[in-house]
Design a protein around this motif. Structure first.
Motif, PDB file in Angstrom:
ATOM      1  N   THR A   2     -27.034  13.850   7.993  1.00  0.00           N
ATOM      2  CA  THR A   2     -26.594  12.644   8.690  1.00  0.00           C
ATOM      3  C   THR A   2     -25.312  12.920   9.469  1.00  0.00           C
ATOM      4  N   GLU A   3     -24.996  12.024  10.377  1.00  0.00           N
ATOM      5  CA  GLU A   3     -23.762  12.153  11.162  1.00  0.00           C
ATOM      6  C   GLU A   3     -22.556  12.186  10.233  1.00  0.00           C
ATOM      7  N   PHE A   4     -22.562  11.343   9.222  1.00  0.00           N
ATOM      8  CA  PHE A   4     -21.461  11.300   8.253  1.00  0.00           C
ATOM      9  C   PHE A   4     -21.306  12.647   7.563  1.00  0.00           C
ATOM     10  N   GLU A   5     -22.430  13.243   7.113  1.00  0.00           N
ATOM     11  CA  GLU A   5     -22.377  14.542   6.440  1.00  0.00           C
ATOM     12  C   GLU A   5     -21.857  15.637   7.371  1.00  0.00           C
ATOM     13  N   LYS A   6     -22.270  15.595   8.635  1.00  0.00           N
ATOM     14  CA  LYS A   6     -21.790  16.569   9.616  1.00  0.00           C
ATOM     15  C   LYS A   6     -20.279  16.447   9.789  1.00  0.00           C
ATOM     16  N   LEU A   7     -19.810  15.210   9.902  1.00  0.00           N
ATOM     17  CA  LEU A   7     -18.372  14.987  10.087  1.00  0.00           C
ATOM     18  C   LEU A   7     -17.582  15.463   8.873  1.00  0.00           C
ATOM     19  N   VAL A   8     -18.092  15.183   7.689  1.00  0.00           N
ATOM     20  CA  VAL A   8     -17.416  15.625   6.466  1.00  0.00           C
ATOM     21  C   VAL A   8     -17.407  17.146   6.391  1.00  0.00           C
ATOM     22  N   SER A   9     -18.513  17.772   6.761  1.00  0.00           N
ATOM     23  CA  SER A   9     -18.588  19.230   6.755  1.00  0.00           C
ATOM     24  C   SER A   9     -17.562  19.841   7.711  1.00  0.00           C
ATOM     25  N   GLU A  10     -17.472  19.288   8.907  1.00  0.00           N
ATOM     26  CA  GLU A  10     -16.488  19.777   9.876  1.00  0.00           C
ATOM     27  C   GLU A  10     -15.071  19.564   9.354  1.00  0.00           C
ATOM     28  N   GLN A  11     -14.858  18.442   8.709  1.00  0.00           N
ATOM     29  CA  GLN A  11     -13.525  18.158   8.182  1.00  0.00           C
ATOM     30  C   GLN A  11     -13.167  19.152   7.075  1.00  0.00           C
ATOM     31  N   MET A  12     -14.128  19.538   6.259  1.00  0.00           N
ATOM     32  CA  MET A  12     -13.867  20.512   5.206  1.00  0.00           C
ATOM     33  C   MET A  12     -13.514  21.880   5.804  1.00  0.00           C
ATOM     34  N   LYS A  13     -14.186  22.255   6.892  1.00  0.00           N
ATOM     35  CA  LYS A  13     -13.859  23.509   7.576  1.00  0.00           C
ATOM     36  C   LYS A  13     -12.433  23.447   8.115  1.00  0.00           C
ATOM     37  N   THR A  14     -12.068  22.304   8.668  1.00  0.00           N
ATOM     38  CA  THR A  14     -10.709  22.134   9.192  1.00  0.00           C
ATOM     39  C   THR A  14      -9.697  22.220   8.058  1.00  0.00           C
ATOM     40  N   MET A  15     -10.016  21.631   6.919  1.00  0.00           N
ATOM     41  CA  MET A  15      -9.116  21.684   5.767  1.00  0.00           C
ATOM     42  C   MET A  15      -8.915  23.125   5.326  1.00  0.00           C
ATOM     43  N   ASP A  16      -9.986  23.929   5.329  1.00  0.00           N
ATOM     44  CA  ASP A  16      -9.857  25.347   4.986  1.00  0.00           C
ATOM     45  C   ASP A  16      -8.903  26.054   5.943  1.00  0.00           C
ATOM     46  N   LYS A  17      -9.045  25.781   7.242  1.00  0.00           N
ATOM     47  CA  LYS A  17      -8.145  26.376   8.233  1.00  0.00           C
ATOM     48  C   LYS A  17      -6.715  25.943   7.969  1.00  0.00           C
ATOM     49  N   LEU A  18      -6.552  24.674   7.670  1.00  0.00           N
ATOM     50  CA  LEU A  18      -5.225  24.122   7.405  1.00  0.00           C
ATOM     51  C   LEU A  18      -4.582  24.818   6.207  1.00  0.00           C
ATOM     52  N   LEU A  19      -5.333  24.990   5.144  1.00  0.00           N
ATOM     53  CA  LEU A  19      -4.807  25.647   3.947  1.00  0.00           C
ATOM     54  C   LEU A  19      -4.501  27.116   4.203  1.00  0.00           C
ATOM     55  N   ASP A  20      -5.378  27.794   4.939  1.00  0.00           N
ATOM     56  CA  ASP A  20      -5.126  29.202   5.270  1.00  0.00           C
ATOM     57  C   ASP A  20      -3.862  29.352   6.105  1.00  0.00           C
ATOM     58  N   LYS A  54       2.967  29.454  14.432  1.00  0.00           N
ATOM     59  CA  LYS A  54       2.139  28.959  13.333  1.00  0.00           C
ATOM     60  C   LYS A  54       2.414  27.483  13.051  1.00  0.00           C
ATOM     61  N   ARG A  55       3.661  27.066  13.173  1.00  0.00           N
ATOM     62  CA  ARG A  55       3.978  25.647  12.992  1.00  0.00           C
ATOM     63  C   ARG A  55       3.273  24.795  14.046  1.00  0.00           C
ATOM     64  N   LYS A  56       3.251  25.269  15.278  1.00  0.00           N
ATOM     65  CA  LYS A  56       2.572  24.553  16.353  1.00  0.00           C
ATOM     66  C   LYS A  56       1.075  24.485  16.063  1.00  0.00           C
ATOM     67  N   HIS A  57       0.515  25.617  15.659  1.00  0.00           N
ATOM     68  CA  HIS A  57      -0.908  25.676  15.339  1.00  0.00           C
ATOM     69  C   HIS A  57      -1.216  24.745  14.163  1.00  0.00           C
ATOM     70  N   LEU A  58      -0.350  24.738  13.162  1.00  0.00           N
ATOM     71  CA  LEU A  58      -0.524  23.867  12.011  1.00  0.00           C
ATOM     72  C   LEU A  58      -0.497  22.400  12.437  1.00  0.00           C
ATOM     73  N   ALA A  59       0.430  22.025  13.290  1.00  0.00           N
ATOM     74  CA  ALA A  59       0.507  20.645  13.781  1.00  0.00           C
ATOM     75  C   ALA A  59      -0.764  20.273  14.537  1.00  0.00           C
ATOM     76  N   ASP A  60      -1.285  21.211  15.335  1.00  0.00           N
ATOM     77  CA  ASP A  60      -2.529  20.955  16.074  1.00  0.00           C
ATOM     78  C   ASP A  60      -3.694  20.715  15.116  1.00  0.00           C
ATOM     79  N   ILE A  61      -3.780  21.531  14.078  1.00  0.00           N
ATOM     80  CA  ILE A  61      -4.864  21.381  13.112  1.00  0.00           C
ATOM     81  C   ILE A  61      -4.699  20.084  12.323  1.00  0.00           C
TER      82      ILE A  61
END
Length: 86
Positions: A2-20, A54-61
């Protein structure tokens, strides 16, 4: 999916990037502290530049994550069925 599941999946990928990126930033800040202690100005400037990038990149993410959160909420709300009162 579903659209909701896709959005949540993308958000989880973004969270991984944010944590890294946060981990990388923490590592750079530790190196910065060590270099300050050792007074190696040339390398210190380089790591300070890397931290700034990295701070700029972090703010963007973080901005992207916030927008995705809003999308997830909107998607969830639009997929909810209105409750009927009897």
């Amino acid at each position: 999916m579903t659209e909701f599941e896709k959005l949540v999946s993308e958000q989880m990928k973004t969270m991984d990037k944010l944590l890294d990126l946060q981990s990388e930033l923490d590592r750079c800040k530790q190196i910065e502290a060590e270099l300050r202690h050792l007074e190696r100005d040339a390398r210190l400037l380089g790591i300070q530049n890397e931290i700034a990038v990295k701070r700029k990149h972090l703010a963007d993410i973080q901005d992207m994550f916030q927008k995705q959160t809003e999308q997830v909420i909107r998607s969830y709300r639009s997929s909810e069925k209105p409750s009927s009162f009897v």
